[in-house]
Design a protein around this motif. Structure first.
Motif, PDB file in Angstrom:
ATOM      1  N   UNK A  25       0.825  -1.194   0.000  1.00 28.02           N
ATOM      2  CA  UNK A  25       0.000   0.000   0.000  1.00 28.02           C
ATOM      3  C   UNK A  25       0.870   1.260   0.000  1.00 28.02           C
ATOM      4  N   UNK A  26       2.087   1.164   0.512  1.00 26.29           N
ATOM      5  CA  UNK A  26       2.953   2.327   0.613  1.00 26.29           C
ATOM      6  C   UNK A  26       3.230   2.930  -0.768  1.00 26.29           C
ATOM      7  N   UNK A  27       3.439   2.096  -1.768  1.00 27.18           N
ATOM      8  CA  UNK A  27       3.727   2.577  -3.113  1.00 27.18           C
ATOM      9  C   UNK A  27       2.561   3.392  -3.662  1.00 27.18           C
ATOM     10  N   UNK A  28       1.358   2.953  -3.414  1.00 29.09           N
ATOM     11  CA  UNK A  28       0.192   3.673  -3.912  1.00 29.09           C
ATOM     12  C   UNK A  28       0.069   5.043  -3.259  1.00 29.09           C
ATOM     13  N   UNK A  29       0.343   5.127  -1.968  1.00 34.62           N
ATOM     14  CA  UNK A  29       0.263   6.411  -1.272  1.00 34.62           C
ATOM     15  C   UNK A  29       1.310   7.373  -1.819  1.00 34.62           C
ATOM     16  N   UNK A  30       2.515   6.875  -2.043  1.00 34.02           N
ATOM     17  CA  UNK A  30       3.581   7.709  -2.612  1.00 34.02           C
ATOM     18  C   UNK A  30       3.194   8.177  -4.007  1.00 34.02           C
ATOM     19  N   UNK A  31       2.639   7.276  -4.818  1.00 38.03           N
ATOM     20  CA  UNK A  31       2.233   7.649  -6.176  1.00 38.03           C
ATOM     21  C   UNK A  31       1.112   8.681  -6.174  1.00 38.03           C
ATOM     22  N   UNK A  32       0.155   8.528  -5.282  1.00 39.07           N
ATOM     23  CA  UNK A  32      -0.943   9.504  -5.195  1.00 39.07           C
ATOM     24  C   UNK A  32      -0.402  10.857  -4.759  1.00 39.07           C
ATOM     25  N   UNK A  33       0.476  10.869  -3.786  1.00 39.50           N
ATOM     26  CA  UNK A  33       1.061  12.130  -3.309  1.00 39.50           C
ATOM     27  C   UNK A  33       1.885  12.796  -4.399  1.00 39.50           C
ATOM     28  N   UNK A  34       2.764  12.036  -5.026  1.00 44.84           N
ATOM     29  CA  UNK A  34       3.619  12.599  -6.076  1.00 44.84           C
ATOM     30  C   UNK A  34       2.780  13.085  -7.255  1.00 44.84           C
ATOM     31  N   UNK A  35       1.812  12.293  -7.664  1.00 45.06           N
ATOM     32  CA  UNK A  35       0.952  12.697  -8.777  1.00 45.06           C
ATOM     33  C   UNK A  35       0.159  13.946  -8.466  1.00 45.06           C
ATOM     34  N   UNK A  36      -0.349  14.040  -7.246  1.00 44.09           N
ATOM     35  CA  UNK A  36      -1.103  15.227  -6.856  1.00 44.09           C
ATOM     36  C   UNK A  36      -0.243  16.478  -6.836  1.00 44.09           C
ATOM     37  N   UNK A  37       0.966  16.358  -6.287  1.00 39.78           N
ATOM     38  CA  UNK A  37       1.867  17.513  -6.244  1.00 39.78           C
ATOM     39  C   UNK A  37       2.271  17.924  -7.655  1.00 39.78           C
ATOM     40  N   UNK A  38       2.605  16.955  -8.502  1.00 39.73           N
ATOM     41  CA  UNK A  38       2.981  17.279  -9.872  1.00 39.73           C
ATOM     42  C   UNK A  38       1.822  17.888 -10.651  1.00 39.73           C
ATOM     43  N   UNK A  39       0.617  17.433 -10.392  1.00 38.14           N
ATOM     44  CA  UNK A  39      -0.548  18.009 -11.049  1.00 38.14           C
ATOM     45  C   UNK A  39      -0.732  19.470 -10.646  1.00 38.14           C
ATOM     46  N   UNK A  40      -0.601  19.747  -9.352  1.00 33.89           N
ATOM     47  CA  UNK A  40      -0.714  21.132  -8.886  1.00 33.89           C
ATOM     48  C   UNK A  40       0.388  22.015  -9.468  1.00 33.89           C
ATOM     49  N   UNK A  41       1.605  21.496  -9.515  1.00 36.82           N
ATOM     50  CA  UNK A  41       2.712  22.270 -10.090  1.00 36.82           C
ATOM     51  C   UNK A  41       2.510  22.511 -11.584  1.00 36.82           C
ATOM     52  N   UNK A  42       1.984  21.528 -12.291  1.00 36.32           N
ATOM     53  CA  UNK A  42       1.755  21.712 -13.727  1.00 36.32           C
ATOM     54  C   UNK A  42       0.650  22.731 -13.980  1.00 36.32           C
ATOM     55  N   UNK A  43      -0.364  22.753 -13.129  1.00 38.17           N
ATOM     56  CA  UNK A  43      -1.424  23.753 -13.275  1.00 38.17           C
ATOM     57  C   UNK A  43      -0.876  25.154 -13.008  1.00 38.17           C
ATOM     58  N   UNK A  44      -0.075  25.271 -11.941  1.00 40.19           N
ATOM     59  CA  UNK A  44       0.528  26.580 -11.633  1.00 40.19           C
ATOM     60  C   UNK A  44       1.467  27.012 -12.751  1.00 40.19           C
ATOM     61  N   UNK A  45       2.270  26.096 -13.261  1.00 35.45           N
ATOM     62  CA  UNK A  45       3.190  26.420 -14.349  1.00 35.45           C
ATOM     63  C   UNK A  45       2.453  26.791 -15.621  1.00 35.45           C
ATOM     64  N   UNK A  46       1.366  26.096 -15.916  1.00 38.66           N
ATOM     65  CA  UNK A  46       0.577  26.413 -17.107  1.00 38.66           C
ATOM     66  C   UNK A  46       0.005  27.825 -17.003  1.00 38.66           C
ATOM     67  N   UNK A  47      -0.451  28.180 -15.806  1.00 38.28           N
ATOM     68  CA  UNK A  47      -0.985  29.522 -15.591  1.00 38.28           C
ATOM     69  C   UNK A  47       0.099  30.569 -15.821  1.00 38.28           C
ATOM     70  N   UNK A  48       1.295  30.308 -15.310  1.00 33.22           N
ATOM     71  CA  UNK A  48       2.401  31.251 -15.509  1.00 33.22           C
ATOM     72  C   UNK A  48       2.842  31.295 -16.966  1.00 33.22           C
TER      73      UNK A  48
END
Length: 147
Positions: free
Chosen positions: A1-24
């Protein structure tokens, strides 16, 4: 289960960063269909897409493992991630003071140390080679000056 939690966290952070970067990156546009904002937007859209795929596959994997084991958070890993975020902010601030090569050298050195690389030859080689290689690629091949 640890791998899934890490993947969800990393994916969520990268998604937020990509949205912020797209806006900029949208602020770079000058009305042309293939202006200076095209490549950053393309890369950030691909990052957002792959982040969504990562989160989705992790959620599916988490649902399949519907065992009742509790989620355990490793505080050492959380500490490393928080320290890395502080390091990223310091890198951005230092970038404008010292320039690309020096700030990237220091950033790579510290980031590798945080995540457990202890071989001094490897630390030095990566920390020296990557900024110099990127500098030459951007200045000579792409004709983009770096600070």
């Amino acid at each position: 289960m640890r791998k899934e939690i890490v993947d969800i966290s990393a994916g969520g952070i990268l998604l937020l960063l990509s949205i912020a970067g797209f806006t900029m990156a949208s602020q770079l546009g000058n009305g042309q269909s293939y202006g200076p904002d095209f490549f950053p937007k393309l890369v950030l859209l691909l990052l957002a897409f792959t982040s969504i795929l990562l989160v989705g596959s992790a959620l599916i994997g988490l649902k399949r493992k519907s065992d009742s084991e509790p989620i355990q958070i490793d505080m050492q890993t959380v500490g490393k991630i928080l320290l890395f975020i502080v390091l990223l902010v310091a890198y951005i601030l230092l970038f404008f003071v010292t320039g690309f090569i020096v700030s990237t050298f220091l950033f790579l050195l510290a980031a590798q140390w945080i995540f457990g690389i202890r071989k001094l030859v490897l630390l030095g080689a990566v920390s020296v080679a990557v900024p110099i290689a990127l500098y030459f690629v951007f200045t000579l091949a792409f004709k983009i000056p770096l600070p």
